[in-house]
Design a protein around this motif. Structure first.
Motif, mmCIF file in Angstrom:
data_model
loop_
_atom_site.group_PDB
_atom_site.id
_atom_site.type_symbol
_atom_site.label_atom_id
_atom_site.label_comp_id
_atom_site.label_asym_id
_atom_site.label_seq_id
_atom_site.Cartn_x
_atom_site.Cartn_y
_atom_site.Cartn_z
ATOM 1 N N PRO A 1 35.987 25.432 72.617
ATOM 2 C CA PRO A 1 36.240 26.976 72.144
ATOM 3 C C PRO A 1 35.739 27.021 70.903
ATOM 4 C CG PRO A 1 38.212 26.172 73.405
ATOM 5 C CD PRO A 1 37.223 24.830 73.224
ATOM 6 N N ALA A 2 35.483 28.274 70.533
ATOM 7 C CA ALA A 2 35.117 28.451 69.062
ATOM 8 C C ALA A 2 36.146 28.560 68.230
ATOM 9 C CB ALA A 2 34.370 30.112 69.077
ATOM 10 N N ALA A 3 37.393 28.715 68.656
ATOM 11 C CA ALA A 3 38.424 28.856 67.677
ATOM 12 C C ALA A 3 38.759 27.270 67.246
ATOM 13 C CB ALA A 3 39.851 29.225 68.524
ATOM 14 N N ILE A 4 38.544 26.369 68.030
ATOM 15 C CA ILE A 4 38.669 25.064 67.712
ATOM 16 C C ILE A 4 37.725 24.475 66.723
ATOM 17 C CG2 ILE A 4 38.667 22.502 68.680
ATOM 18 C CD1 ILE A 4 39.915 23.612 71.323
ATOM 19 N N SER B 1 36.182 26.400 64.622
ATOM 20 C CA SER B 1 36.629 27.127 63.285
ATOM 21 C C SER B 1 37.696 26.422 62.660
ATOM 22 C CB SER B 1 37.286 28.607 63.651
ATOM 23 O OG SER B 1 37.644 29.190 62.648
ATOM 24 N N GLN B 2 38.682 25.923 63.572
ATOM 25 C CA GLN B 2 39.945 25.126 63.081
ATOM 26 C C GLN B 2 39.355 23.872 62.104
ATOM 27 O OE1 GLN B 2 42.554 24.813 66.205
ATOM 28 N NE2 GLN B 2 44.095 23.880 64.851
ATOM 29 N N GLU C 1 36.330 23.330 60.935
ATOM 30 C CA GLU C 1 35.642 23.747 59.677
ATOM 31 C C GLU C 1 36.501 23.962 58.631
ATOM 32 O OE1 GLU C 1 31.724 26.026 61.746
ATOM 33 O OE2 GLU C 1 33.489 27.247 61.240
ATOM 34 N N GLN C 2 37.854 24.281 58.884
ATOM 35 C CA GLN C 2 38.844 24.477 57.866
ATOM 36 C C GLN C 2 39.393 22.907 57.116
ATOM 37 O OE1 GLN C 2 39.313 27.307 56.631
ATOM 38 N NE2 GLN C 2 37.982 27.878 58.419
ATOM 39 N N SER D 1 43.920 20.039 71.125
ATOM 40 C CA SER D 1 43.466 21.155 71.930
ATOM 41 C C SER D 1 42.987 20.693 73.502
ATOM 42 C CB SER D 1 42.262 21.842 71.229
ATOM 43 O OG SER D 1 42.572 21.866 69.813
#
Lengths: 427, 318
Positions: free
Chosen positions: B246-249, B251-252, B254-255, B290
């Motif tokens: 998922p894109a949210a993971i 994104s996570q 990338e932090q 995740s």
């Protein structure tokens, strides 16, 4: 020079390492020399050719008899029919006529025999020939022959020789008769008898031994009675023929190795070495010449062993071999420039050799083919090689006698070298 | 110190004016005793460049000076200085290795004892003395390659050009060839111009590397200098197979500290990060929370492949 020789020696080593090349260099040519030589032997190719000519005598006069006898004596190769049958031993039939035909020989029969190829030529002596001769009038003898054959030329030369002789006797008789009349030694009534007597005397003066002899010989005709010993039988055709053909096959075939070198990169490797490009191409040409000379030595050597006599002028045969081999080496370089793959080069080399060899007279003498084919055949370098080798073998020709074929072959070489070297690519 | 190889604005176009441009404005300065690699994919212009430098091809423009000699006007002097190892096995396969070496040695002007000694030396160098009398056609690919190299070394040239000398050889022969190249520099002080599309070879052998693409040198320098151009980021490959991430993971992830870029490619999550090993635990933790199953992990430091990718957007073997 050292580099050039190194390239040549290396290339020869590569060529000779391949056993299949020995097959085409040694085994195949030898087999073909024997086979084609044997074919020409059995068909009489090794003996002096006998040329049959029919005479249709419409005059039946002493002058006609003298002319016929003169023809028979003019050339031993000439069979004067039907008279040769009349004087032949029992059982022999040199004119291929039965007894009745020989006795009652007609113009129709002669025409039929000429058409069927039983004879090479027919000479018709017209009725009134002797009378015309005595009257000092022109007499026309009719000579018929197939223009596509070369053998009738021999017969025609014999006819011309004999008629020239008769003409000489006529002039002598005419002058004598006129002088006798002027001096009143004879009368006008005696003129014919006197003329005929002087004519016969003049003719007799040409009898053996004649004051001047010009002997006409056919190609393959004899200088010695033992023709087989003198000319190696059919091998006189097959040895030079196969030498020319297999030299072409093997040397032009070297183009395949050159193409392979281009594909393998060895040619490019040579370019980046401290040698000149002329040394590289020179080495390749020299390799072609060396293979060609080896091939020539093998086959012509075999021919010599089989009794072929290559004349008494070694310079001529050496020059011919060198020039021919150079020509074929040039063809090889040219072929390498137009071939993309070794298989293509091999295919073209074989196809070209198999087409140019029979066309150029390597398999059979060009003399047996029609004149237009003889002309076409001379697009093949083999034809010029065979012309020169025939001159050397059959006429004991020297360097001057084969200069035309040599110059033509050098012309071929110059054209192929110019095209080949200009188009040659190393990469 | 003057360069032993100096190339200015070198150009080559096949079948001008419409044919392909193989080499475009190439400049090279190579010092004596240096191993210089031209690294680039197939068709980049490496072989064309070497062909012009060895006198096989005529340059379309520019100048080439080798050992102080201009290649167009003093080709024979240049050819005496160089040894060329072509990409093809340019040998006579029906002859033995010794016969090949003897022949090429003669063309280099060697003869007699000198030639014999040179042949024995190169045979020893490529470790083929025992099989020197066997025909080349009976050799393995690697052995043929070694003889191919030996021919270029027979006359002890000051400069050796090697055009992809390890193409198609087994790992053992490849190792032996690379060792030979290193020996040429170390023991004989030869200058080596080496072309390859294997970045590991260029990286191991070279003092300097020129990266060539579409006929142009797009970067040049030591391996270290070139790698610096892409930064000091490591590449972390997380093998996730066919799973949809998922894109949210992403994104996570990338932090996470040090991570600069993430992409999903061929069943991998490819993460670029400075000090990658430090970022790795955090990345694995995010994945496990995740329910993303990680099958394997690879951490790769940047190399010349990355430099090429960075400069061209393509891999060396694409």
């Amino acid at each position: 020079m050292r580099e050039l020789i190194a390239i040549t020696v290396n290339d020869l080593r590569v060529f000779l390492q391949d056993r299949s090349n020995w097959f085409f260099l040694l085994i195949m040519p030898m087999v073909f020399v024997f086979v084609i030589g044997a074919v020409f032997r059995s068909s009489g190719g090794g003996e002096a050719p006998r040329i049959r000519m029919d005479i249709v005598d419409g005059d039946h006069s002493p002058a006609a008899d003298a002319l016929i006898a003169g023809l028979a004596a003019a050339n031993p190769s000439l069979i004067v029919c039907p008279y040769a049958n009349l004087s032949a031993s029992e059982g022999e039939n040199p004119c291929n006529l039965d007894a009745d035909q020989a006795q009652d020989f007609t113009g129709e029969l002669a025409a039929e025999r000429l058409k069927d190829g039983i004879t090479y030529a027919t000479l018709t002596l017209p009725a009134g020939m002797q009378a015309a001769m005595l009257a000092g009038e022109t007499t026309t003898l009719i000579f018929s022959a197939d223009p596509s054959l070369s053998a009738p030329g021999i017969a025609l030369q014999a006819v011309q020789s004999v008629t020239t002789r008769s003409g000489g006797a006529l002039v002598a008789a005419g002058l004598t008769t006129t002088a006798a009349l002027d001096l009143n030694l004879i009368t006008e009534d005696d003129r014919s008898a006197f003329f005929l007597a002087r004519y016969n005397e003049a003719e007799a003066m040409w009898g053996p031994p004649p004051p001047v002899v010009v002997r006409t010989e056919a190609i393959g005709a004899v200088e010695e009675k033992d023709s087989e010993a003198g000319f190696g039988g059919g091998y006189s055709q097959s040895a030079p023929g196969m030498a020319a053909m297999y030299t072409m096959i093997n040397v032009v075939g070297l183009a395949a190795i050159l193409v392979q070198e281009r594909l393998d990169g060895t040619l490019q490797r040579l370019i980046v070495m401290p040698i000149r490009r002329s040394q590289i191409i020179g080495g390749k040409i020299l390799r072609g010449c060396a293979v060609g000379l080896l091939q020539m030595a093998i086959i012509l050597g075999l021919g010599a062993l089989l009794g072929v006599h290559f004349g008494s002028n070694p310079i001529a045969i050496i020059a011919l071999v060198l020039v021919y081999v150079l020509t074929i080496a040039a063809m090889s370089i040219f072929l390498a420039t137009i071939s993309r793959t070794p298989d293509q080069a091999t295919g073209i080399a074989l196809m070209a050799s198999m087409a140019l060899a029979p066309l150029g007279g390597a398999w059979w003498p060009l003399a047996v083919v029609p004149p237009f084919m003889q002309t076409i055949g001379h697009i093949s370098p083999i034809a010029w090689f065979m012309d020169a080798s025939n001159t050397i073998i059959y006429q004991n020709g020297g360097l001057a006698d084969i200069m035309t074929p040599l110059l033509v072959l050098l012309g071929f070489a110059a054209v192929f070298f110019a095209l080949g070297i200009r188009r040659f690519r190393y990469e | 110190m003057p360069s032993i190889i100096s190339v200015r604005d070198l150009k080559k176009q096949y079948n001008p004016p419409d044919g392909p441009i193989a080499v475009c404005d190439v400049d090279l300065e190579i010092q004596e005793g240096e191993i210089y690699s031209l690294l680039g994919p197939n068709g980049a212009g490496k072989t064309t460049t070497i062909s012009m430098l060895s006198g096989l091809l005529t340059p379309g423009g520019g100048s080439i000076t080798i050992g102080g000699h201009d290649i167009t006007t003093e080709a024979q002097q240049v050819k005496r200085l160089i040894g060329v190892v072509p990409q093809e096995i340019a040998l006579y396969s029906r002859l033995s290795a010794r016969q090949n070496l003897n022949f090429f040695g003669q063309l280099y002007g060697l003869s007699g004892k000198e030639l014999k000694q040179a042949v024995e030396e190169v045979l020893a160098m490529i470790d083929l003395t025992d099989r020197a009398n066997e025909k080349i056609e009976t050799y393995s690919g690697g052995m043929k390659r070694r003889v191919n190299i030996a021919v270029g070394l027979l006359h002890k040239p000051r400069i050796v050009y090697m055009d992809e000398p390890t193409v198609g050889v087994d790992p053992q022969s490849r190792r032996r060839i690379l060792d030979t190249v290193l020996e040429l520099k170390k023991q004989l002080g030869m200058t080596v111009l080496y072309t390859t599309h294997y970045m590991e070879e260029a990286q191991e052998l070279s003092d300097r590397v020129g990266i060539i693409d579409h006929g142009e040198i797009i970067a040049e320098g030591s391996t270290g200098q070139l790698i610096q151009t892409v930064g000091e980021e490591d590449q972390i490959q997380l093998r996730v197979g066919e799973q949809e991430i998922p894109a949210a993971i992403i994104s996570q992830m990338e932090q996470v500290e040090g991570v600069t870029h993430i992409r999903q490619q061929d069943g991998d999550l490819v993460v670029r990060a400075t000090r990658g090993r430090r970022a790795l635990p955090a990345l694995i933790t995010i994945a496990s929370h995740s329910d993303v199953q990680i099958n394997s992990v690879t951490v790769k430091e940047p190399d010349l492949e990355d430099v090429f990718l960075h400069l061209t957007g393509r891999g060396l073997r694409e």
